[in-house]
Design an enzyme around this catalytic site. Structure first.
Site, PDB file in Angstrom:
ATOM      1  N   HIS A 115      -2.091   5.203  11.646  1.00 68.12           N
ATOM      2  CA  HIS A 115      -1.697   3.869  11.175  1.00 68.12           C
ATOM      3  C   HIS A 115      -0.215   3.656  11.482  1.00 68.12           C
ATOM      4  O   HIS A 115       0.586   4.597  11.411  1.00 68.12           O
ATOM      5  CB  HIS A 115      -1.946   3.733   9.669  1.00 68.12           C
ATOM      6  CG  HIS A 115      -1.789   2.323   9.202  1.00 68.12           C
ATOM      7  ND1 HIS A 115      -0.550   1.776   8.933  1.00 68.12           N
ATOM      8  CD2 HIS A 115      -2.688   1.326   9.017  1.00 68.12           C
ATOM      9  CE1 HIS A 115      -0.703   0.506   8.584  1.00 68.12           C
ATOM     10  NE2 HIS A 115      -1.991   0.208   8.628  1.00 68.12           N
ATOM     11  N   GLU A 118       2.152   2.490   9.854  1.00 72.95           N
ATOM     12  CA  GLU A 118       3.098   2.910   8.814  1.00 72.95           C
ATOM     13  C   GLU A 118       3.307   4.430   8.843  1.00 72.95           C
ATOM     14  O   GLU A 118       4.397   4.913   8.551  1.00 72.95           O
ATOM     15  CB  GLU A 118       2.615   2.406   7.440  1.00 72.95           C
ATOM     16  CG  GLU A 118       2.858   0.910   7.316  1.00 72.95           C
ATOM     17  CD  GLU A 118       1.800   0.150   6.540  1.00 72.95           C
ATOM     18  OE1 GLU A 118       1.071   0.750   5.740  1.00 72.95           O
ATOM     19  OE2 GLU A 118       1.700  -1.090   6.763  1.00 72.95           O
ATOM     20  N   GLU A 170      -3.736  -2.805  15.770  1.00 71.19           N
ATOM     21  CA  GLU A 170      -2.904  -3.415  14.732  1.00 71.19           C
ATOM     22  C   GLU A 170      -1.495  -3.613  15.274  1.00 71.19           C
ATOM     23  O   GLU A 170      -0.674  -2.685  15.219  1.00 71.19           O
ATOM     24  CB  GLU A 170      -2.855  -2.493  13.498  1.00 71.19           C
ATOM     25  CG  GLU A 170      -4.198  -2.285  12.844  1.00 71.19           C
ATOM     26  CD  GLU A 170      -4.066  -2.003  11.353  1.00 71.19           C
ATOM     27  OE1 GLU A 170      -4.751  -2.675  10.582  1.00 71.19           O
ATOM     28  OE2 GLU A 170      -3.262  -1.144  10.954  1.00 71.19           O
ATOM     29  N   SER A 216      -2.614  -9.182   9.146  1.00 72.24           N
ATOM     30  CA  SER A 216      -2.695 -10.483   8.485  1.00 72.24           C
ATOM     31  C   SER A 216      -4.067 -11.155   8.621  1.00 72.24           C
ATOM     32  O   SER A 216      -4.160 -12.377   8.772  1.00 72.24           O
ATOM     33  CB  SER A 216      -1.579 -11.406   8.984  1.00 72.24           C
ATOM     34  OG  SER A 216      -0.315 -10.852   8.667  1.00 72.24           O
TER      35      SER A 216
END
Ligand code: 13P
Length: 258
Positions: free
Chosen positions: A100, A102, A172, A216
């Site tokens: 991911h 993050e 993403e 989003s």
């Protein structure tokens, strides 16, 4: 008709009791919805400590599975703070996220680490959701596809062809995460199509590796994104934290699956 994937990444949100409340409501709403539950695969990614509560609170006949947001690539040992893939599996998770943004950008995970985590997740028998995507700088300097290529090539490199059946890809773009600015469906399609082709070249065409879009996603844009040829569903962050907004996306998906 394509199978649809609706995955919710709670990130570092939701205490165990909040996860429990969410799942009871979700369970009540989804119970008995046999047809769409076959067509729409729903998976929640709670923080580690909320996973047991989530699993306990989902009624047995509701086909929602649970995944971890991360897992380490070693089996056991002196790795304070880490959780192994076998542990993720042992508590009842079917899925795990790998790479991911993050994890990559806040915690400094390199492509090499992501590749090791992906391989270990598959070895443990988990479905692995491999996340990839470019930053705003990379997009603005025309490097979007080069970044996707580098991240995917590195992750695929040590994997045999038969490992493809355990992989789900999630595009993403970093600039779309938590910003309210989703990628335009045609831009997301370009990258998801590119990723689908790379996966096909490495793992073959059967089974087809699903590609999700994340960044989003909400009730109002989920269907436009899903209507793209190579987008099979969504990895949802913010809108997965409220059961109504998550169910709103589910209901929208349902309208095209029935
Ligand atoms: P948002 O839906 O909040 O943009 O987060 C996306 C994401 O990072 C899911 O993994």
């Amino acid at each position: 008709m394509k199978k649809i994937y609706l995955y919710g990444n709670w990130k570092m949100n939701m205490l165990p009791f909040e996860g429990e409340e969410f799942c009871r409501t979700l369970g009540n709403k989804m119970q008995g919805d046999i047809y769409s539950s076959e067509m729409i695969q729903v998976c929640l990614f709670p923080p580690f400590l909320s996973i047991p509560e989530v699993l306990k609170s989902l009624p047995e006949d509701v086909p929602v599975t649970c995944g971890a947001q991360d897992g380490y690539f070693e089996d056991r040992g002196a790795f304070t703070g880490e959780v192994s893939m076998d542990m993720v599996k042992a508590v009842g998770c079917s899925h795990v996220l790998a790479g991911h943004s993050e994890r990559r950008h806040i915690f400094g995970e390199s492509n090499e680490i992501v590749a090791k985590k992906l391989a270990k997740a598959l070895e443990a028998g988990l479905k692995a959701v491999l996340c990839f995507g470019e930053t705003l700088d990379e997009r603005e300097s025309g490097k979007t596809l080069a970044v996707a290529r580098e991240q995917l090539e590195s992750a695929f490199s040590g994997l045999e062809k038969d490992k493809g059946c355990g992989i789900i890809l999630a595009y993403e773009p970093v600039w779309a995460i938590g910003t309210g600015k989703n990628a335009r469906p045609e831009d997301a399609q370009e990258v998801c199509g590119f990723a689908a082709k790379m996966a096909e070249e490495h793992f073959g065409t059967h089974p087809k590796i699903p590609v999700l879009y994340g960044g989003s996603v909400k009730e109002s844009n989920a269907l436009d994104l899903l209507s793209q040829h190579d987008i099979d569903g969504a990895l949802v962050g913010g809108a997965s934290l409220k059961v109504d907004s998550f169910l709103g996306i589910y209901e929208n998906y349902r309208t095209i699956s029935v």
